[in-house]
Enzyme design. Structure first.
Site, PDB file in Angstrom:
ATOM      1  N   TYR A 167     -10.802   2.286  11.141  1.00  0.00           N
ATOM      2  CA  TYR A 167     -11.957   2.677  10.647  1.00  0.00           C
ATOM      3  C   TYR A 167     -12.435   1.894   9.526  1.00  0.00           C
ATOM      4  CZ  TYR A 167      -8.297   4.404   7.685  1.00  0.00           C
ATOM      5  OH  TYR A 167      -7.038   4.828   6.863  1.00  0.00           O
TER       6      TYR A 167
ATOM      7  N   ARG B 207     -13.333  -3.267  -6.608  1.00  0.00           N
ATOM      8  CA  ARG B 207     -13.187  -3.975  -5.380  1.00  0.00           C
ATOM      9  C   ARG B 207     -14.581  -4.075  -4.334  1.00  0.00           C
ATOM     10  NH1 ARG B 207      -8.937  -1.632  -0.846  1.00  0.00           N
ATOM     11  NH2 ARG B 207     -10.504  -0.242  -0.551  1.00  0.00           N
TER      12      ARG B 207
ATOM     13  N   ASP C 136       1.221  -5.163   8.335  1.00  0.00           N
ATOM     14  CA  ASP C 136      -0.034  -3.936   8.492  1.00  0.00           C
ATOM     15  C   ASP C 136      -1.287  -5.032   8.227  1.00  0.00           C
ATOM     16  OD1 ASP C 136      -1.936  -2.365   7.870  1.00  0.00           O
ATOM     17  OD2 ASP C 136      -0.510  -0.944   6.648  1.00  0.00           O
TER      18      ASP C 136
ATOM     19  N   PHE D 148       0.831  -1.104   0.005  1.00  0.00           N
ATOM     20  CA  PHE D 148       0.057   0.041  -0.043  1.00  0.00           C
ATOM     21  C   PHE D 148       0.876   1.180   0.096  1.00  0.00           C
ATOM     22  CE2 PHE D 148      -2.861   3.202   2.287  1.00  0.00           C
ATOM     23  CZ  PHE D 148      -3.947   2.891   1.499  1.00  0.00           C
TER      24      PHE D 148
HETATM   25  C1  LIG Z   1      -6.204   1.903   4.674  1.00  0.00           C
HETATM   26  C2  LIG Z   1      -4.554   1.535   4.671  1.00  0.00           C
HETATM   27  C3  LIG Z   1      -3.735   2.386   5.586  1.00  0.00           C
HETATM   28  C4  LIG Z   1      -4.220   3.610   5.930  1.00  0.00           C
HETATM   29  O1  LIG Z   1      -3.463   4.296   6.628  1.00  0.00           O
HETATM   30  P1  LIG Z   1      -3.702   5.712   7.379  1.00  0.00           P
HETATM   31  O2  LIG Z   1      -2.622   6.201   8.080  1.00  0.00           O
HETATM   32  O3  LIG Z   1      -4.858   5.286   8.162  1.00  0.00           O
HETATM   33  O4  LIG Z   1      -4.116   6.647   6.421  1.00  0.00           O
HETATM   34  C5  LIG Z   1      -2.576   1.970   5.642  1.00  0.00           C
HETATM   35  N1  LIG Z   1      -1.901   0.676   5.177  1.00  0.00           N
HETATM   36  C6  LIG Z   1      -2.965  -0.067   4.460  1.00  0.00           C
HETATM   37  C7  LIG Z   1      -2.436  -1.521   4.076  1.00  0.00           C
HETATM   38  C8  LIG Z   1      -4.020   0.154   4.328  1.00  0.00           C
HETATM   39  O5  LIG Z   1      -4.990  -0.492   3.570  1.00  0.00           O
END
Ligand SMILES: *Cc1c(COP(=O)(O)O)cnc(C)c1O
Length: 414
Positions: free
Chosen positions: A224, A373, A199, A128
């Site tokens: 969230y 998705r 993650d 990501f």
């Molecule tokens: C949604 C997501 C994030 C989001 O990170 P934020 O700091 O909350 O914006 C990070 N890593 C992955 C793999 C995600 O899917």
């Protein structure tokens, strides 16, 4: 030939669904099939009144006294303790603080400190955006001392060379929903002398994860998404107990001090994961997150996973049955054990098709360059919803309802 799946069959599956009743724990708008809870979980039924209570009573009447009287100061630990069983961790190994991005920064830096003789952060090209940017930024900040090395997914294990300090991966791929074998990859990293940072953005609250049993070092995840904590909810961070005494966060704030209100001129870290706290916790967001976590925890991880597999299997089977010949290529693993709680398809007109679906009340999302998705959150998605979603997709494809200029206008958030 197999008998085709009918709408009645999906309605029967709902009648037999042992966790069907949990749908009432969410306030879902009428006329919407919500297949994007992996991006923003829906509103838990308890959240609005809880937040009103925190706003009016605790903030409005209690004022600053509520830090003690309403337990605000311990709210991060309290919510963390409720997340812990969802990820196979002990309560004192999890902290709720900041965003996933910031927690990645803290834990990557901490991992590098634990392997001073090794200078590589290993990750994958498919990871990501924010995970890679945070790592890239950290390496840049350390001015050439640390390298971020990216390999394709399939090469992870062979890239675990003796210079790798930490392997950073996302358990469930955000595009395809493909799951890494968390336990086996963790063991391979350890065998190569590296630490791991997972993650769990698309895992926590959706798939089984046993951080302690699988000997994970560090993990982060979102509040969230499947935890339904509301837009911008704080994130969580996990550190295995064996690293607590030597854990060094690069962000030293007063809330992570062993005695914040002594106002000593120098920093003394609080024990264990408490030192991952930096500044004042976002109380309103934490109150909402607590409702979301309680709601999903009540369903039980095993129940969630079992239904999630059934939903994704049904989705794939129905798209094959109803939408064959429209150019959809399954981007998710065929094998259920390798798939998270989402189903993705590739289609060259994916963006416009997703916008057309949304205009019909079927909310999924699009991930560049060509991925449609669909998140299937087992706590509130019905089998019949899957039927309705796929038949809407079929109708849009037959009448080319997606082929309109307004569906090609790219919004800022996809
Ligand atoms: C949604 C997501 C994030 C989001 O990170 P934020 O700091 O909350 O914006 C990070 N890593 C992955 C793999 C995600 O899917």
């Amino acid at each position: 030939m197999q008998t085709p799946i009918s709408r009645d069959h999906t309605a029967e599956l709902d009648l037999k669904d042992p966790i069907a009743r949990f749908r009432e724990q969410f306030l879902l708008p009428a006329g919407v099939i919500y297949l994007d809870g992996n991006s923003l979980g829906p509103l838990p039924a308890t959240a609005a009144s809880r937040i009103e209570q925190v706003v009016r009573r605790e903030w409005g009447s209690g004022l600053v006294r509520s830090w003690n009287d309403a337990g605000w100061i311990d709210l991060p630990e309290r919510v963390a303790a409720k997340i812990a069983p969802l990820i196979g961790a002990a309560a004192d190994e999890v902290m709720v603080a900041d965003s996933t991005s910031v927690n990645i920064f803290k834990l990557l830096a901490a991992a590098l400190k634990l392997r001073p003789e090794r200078r590589v952060i290993l990750s994958v090209e498919e990871n990501f955006g924010t995970d890679l940017y945070v790592a890239e930024g950290l390496a840049h900040h350390l001015a050439g001392d640390v390298e971020l090395r990216l390999v394709p997914n399939r090469d992870v294990e062979s890239a675990l060379t003796a210079d790798v300090a930490v392997l950073m991966l996302t358990h469930v791929d955000f595009r395809s929903g493909e799951m890494h074998e968390l336990k086996a990859v963790t063991a391979a990293a350890h065998a190569a002398g590296a630490l791991v940072l997972w993650d769990l953005a698309h895992s926590a609250g959706a798939v089984e994860v046993e951080l302690d049993a699988w000997e994970v070092d560090f993990a982060v995840g979102c509040g969230y998404k499947y935890l339904n904590g509301g837009p911008g909810a704080p994130a969580f961070a996990f550190v295995a107990r064996r690293h607590h005494d030597v854990l060094e966060s690069p962000l030293w704030g007063w809330m992570g001090h062993s005695a914040a209100f002594d106002f000593n001129p120098s920093y003394d870290p609080a024990p264990g994961v408490k030192r991952l706290r930096v500044g004042t916790p976002p109380v309103l967001s934490l109150a909402a997150l607590e409702c979301g976590v309680e709601t999903i925890a009540a369903v039980g991880v095993e129940n969630l996973r079992e239904k999630s597999i059934a939903l994704t299997e049904l989705f794939i089977a129905l798209v094959n049955q109803e939408c064959g010949g429209f150019g959809f290529d399954l981007a998710s693993p065929v094998e259920a054990s390798k798939r998270g709680s989402q189903v993705s398809f590739r289609h060259e007109d994916g963006y416009a098709i997703v916008q057309a679906l949304i205009s019909e009340g079927v909310i999924g999302d699009f991930r560049a360059p060509d991925i449609l998705r669909f998140g299937l959150c087992p706590a509130y998605i019905r089998f019949v919803d899957v039927w309705e979603a796929v038949s809407t997709l079929r109708r849009i494809m037959i009448d080319r309802g997606w082929d309109r200029p307004e569906f090609r206008v790219q919004a800022r958030v996809t």
